[in-house]
Motif scaffolding. Structure first.
Motif: not given
Length: 145
Positions: A124-141
């Motif tokens: 698998y490939l995982l791309v996410c976005s997140y804020g400072c310190g891994g906060s509020e992670p969101q799956i992009i792909c």
């Protein structure tokens, strides 16, 4: 100095090395799980692992995600990068294994307070976005290779 299969200083800088035992001591199964580098190097050699790593970089860059430009991948402890994602139905999910060492990186998103987190293994490939310190992670792909 603890020995590693891949030749990197992972074990020397790891804060959990006393619990884990190190890569060579565990036969490439740190934390009782596995390591992408140890698996590839043991099976196919260092050059094949470097080729695999370059293939993953090309796959990430080929996703066409805005401002995602991958230049290198590092070995990352699954417990560190295995974030909890909130799904649209309200459930929470983890997509990775805490006891596995993945290839990945953190890439700053220009002009934003968020970063991309990228992680890959053989499947698998995982791309996410997140804020400072891994906060509020969101799956992009999250894509099967």
């Amino acid at each position: 100095m603890m020995g590693t299969i891949c030749g990197l200083d992972c074990c020397d800088v790891c804060k959990k090395k006393e619990v884990c035992g190190g890569c060579e001591k565990t036969g490439g199964h740190p934390f009782g799980g596995g390591c992408i580098a140890a698996e590839h190097i043991t099976r196919d050699g260092v050059m094949a692992f470097q080729h695999f790593k370059q293939m993953l970089i090309e796959e990430f860059n080929g996703l066409g995600i805005r401002d995602l430009r991958v230049e290198d991948l590092n070995l990352l402890d699954g417990a560190y990068v295995n974030l909890v994602y909130q799904l649209p139905n309200g459930e929470s999910v983890k997509l990775l294994k805490d006891n596995y060492v993945y290839l990945g990186n953190q890439i700053e998103i220009p002009g934003e307070e968020r970063c991309y987190g990228i992680v890959a293994d053989n499947d698998y490939l995982l791309v996410c976005s997140y804020g400072c310190g891994g906060s509020e992670p969101q799956i992009i792909c999250y894509k099967k290779r």
